[in-house]
Design an enzyme around this catalytic site. Structure first.
Site, PDB file in Angstrom:
ATOM      1  N   TYR A 172      -6.423  -5.048   0.149  1.00  7.55           N
ATOM      2  CA  TYR A 172      -5.430  -5.065  -0.936  1.00  7.55           C
ATOM      3  C   TYR A 172      -5.786  -6.164  -1.927  1.00  7.55           C
ATOM      4  CZ  TYR A 172      -0.672  -5.314  -2.984  1.00  7.55           C
ATOM      5  OH  TYR A 172       0.417  -5.317  -3.816  1.00  7.55           O
ATOM      6  N   LYS A 176      -6.857  -0.907  -2.019  1.00  9.28           N
ATOM      7  CA  LYS A 176      -5.724  -0.779  -2.939  1.00  9.28           C
ATOM      8  C   LYS A 176      -5.988  -1.757  -4.071  1.00  9.28           C
ATOM      9  CE  LYS A 176      -0.752  -1.462  -3.519  1.00  9.28           C
ATOM     10  NZ  LYS A 176       0.513  -1.959  -2.918  1.00  9.28           N
TER      11      LYS A 176
END
EC number: 4.3.3.7
Length: 377
Positions: free
Chosen positions: A206, A234
């Protein structure tokens, strides 16, 4: 006494002779320096006896059985993943009845995965016991119908490793890991941090510099992309970074709802890890699956912009309370949006259509006194 915990699994088992002379312990010349408690001299001789201490290898508390039989391909194929909200009871505990309802509505709306205990789910306001319990609860109740991705990342590698071991032990399908934040590290440190958790199971990295205060540079992602458990990224930097990874064959999810349509259909993103889908999962599913749709994109943009008018998840928490699907309870330091923003949400719902939103109750503007703010829970 020397505890075996003082060794590491890099050290072979060995015998170290400690000779006490007048109460002073010395290690044999062939041995590394060892701190030991001096032996008491033997009565009448002034000299201690020779003692032998065997240092065994440090043994990790791990099973050799496969803990996660989810393949990385099962994760990389997901198009719509919802960063799900965690609702609370008035005393601050989890409202599992409301939570279960939210997950069911995600499944019915077409979401294929949920992030449990992420930023949106306020994992940073949970104890690790709460965090792992909620992951396990989600797996036990819904794991056969939706992929459960536990946010077990931390700025401490030790915590990240421990939480990820626990998350996979209770059955999560994949882990979400942020780079070490606040106490930032080097590029090499990021690689080592991620390499410490990647062996455990499918992993999504992330990158959200607005929260971590440090970008994960592409060289870090490229360096770990060969790991079998590296599911993808992400990414919240924007379209160009997404295209960069997509061109290299790295699975990438947009972390920005307002950009996700173009990221998906123009820049090569696999899909989105979404906040907006908490509210309109069916419409977000259409946005990710049914091809370019500029009309739907423009229809949803006012909602997406409203959701991020203050730091997430403030607006989402307010919205779910006004839709009647979660109690208006906030764990501090989060507080509801001001009254004018609450009224704006009702107008947005009317424009998009109440039938497209989760829940069945009429949307209403809550008063300040309707909200409960919890500092101890």
């Amino acid at each position: 006494m020397i505890s075996p915990r003082m060794t590491t699994n890099l050290l072979p088992a060995r015998t170290i002779s400690l000779v006490s002379n007048g109460g002073a312990a010395t290690a044999s010349p062939s041995s590394p320096s060892v701190a030991a408690r001096p032996r008491r001299p033997s009565s009448g001789t002034g000299r201690g006896k020779v003692s032998a201490i065997t240092l065994d290898d440090y043994l990790p508390m791990r099973s050799t059985e496969v803990k996660n039989r989810t393949s990385t391909d099962d994760i990389t194929s997901l198009r719509l993943i919802t960063a799900v909200k965690t609702p609370y009871l008035p005393d601050g505990r989890f409202d599992l009845e409301a939570y279960d309802s939210l997950i069911n509505m995600q499944i019915e709306g077409g979401a294929e995965g949920v992030i449990v205990g992420g930023t949106t789910g306020e994992g940073h306001l949970m104890s690790w016991d709460e965090h792992i319990m909620l992951i396990g609860h989600t797996v036990n109740c819904f794991g056969s119908r939706i992929k459960v991705i536990g946010n077990t990342g931390s700025n401490s590698t030790r915590e990240a490793v421990h939480a990820t071991e626990q998350g996979f032990a209770v059955g999560m399908h994949a882990a979400l890991h942020i780079n070490p934040y606040y106490g930032k590290t080097s590029t090499e440190g990021m690689i080592s941090h991620f390499e410490s958790v990647l062996p455990m199971g499918p992993t999504i990295i992330y990158n959200v510099p607005s929260r971590s205060a440090q970008d994960i540079p592409p060289e870090v992602i490229v360096a770990i992309s060969g790991y079998i458990n590296m599911a993808g990224v992400k990414e919240c930097i924007g379209h160009e970074r997404i295209k960069h990874y997509a061109d290299k064959g790295i699975t990438i999810w947009s972390g920005n709802d307002d950009e996700c349509h173009d990221s998906r259909w123009k820049y090569g993103a696999t899909g989105v890890i979404s906040v907006t889908s908490n509210l309109v999962p069916g419409l977000m599913h259409s946005l990710m699956y049914k091809g370019e749709n500029a009309v739907l994109k423009e229809k949803l943009l006012p909602l997406m912009k409203w959701l991020f008018c203050q730091p997430n998840p403030i607006a989402l928490n307010t919205a779910l309370a006004q839709l009647g699907v979660a109690r208006p309870v906030f764990r501090l330091p989060y507080v509801p949006l001001p009254l004018e923003k609450r009224a704006e949400f009702v107008r947005i719902v009317e424009a998009i259509g109440r039938e497209n939103f989760v829940g069945q109750k009429e949307t209403r503007v809550l008063d300040d006194d309707d909200f409960v703010l919890i500092s101890r829970y």
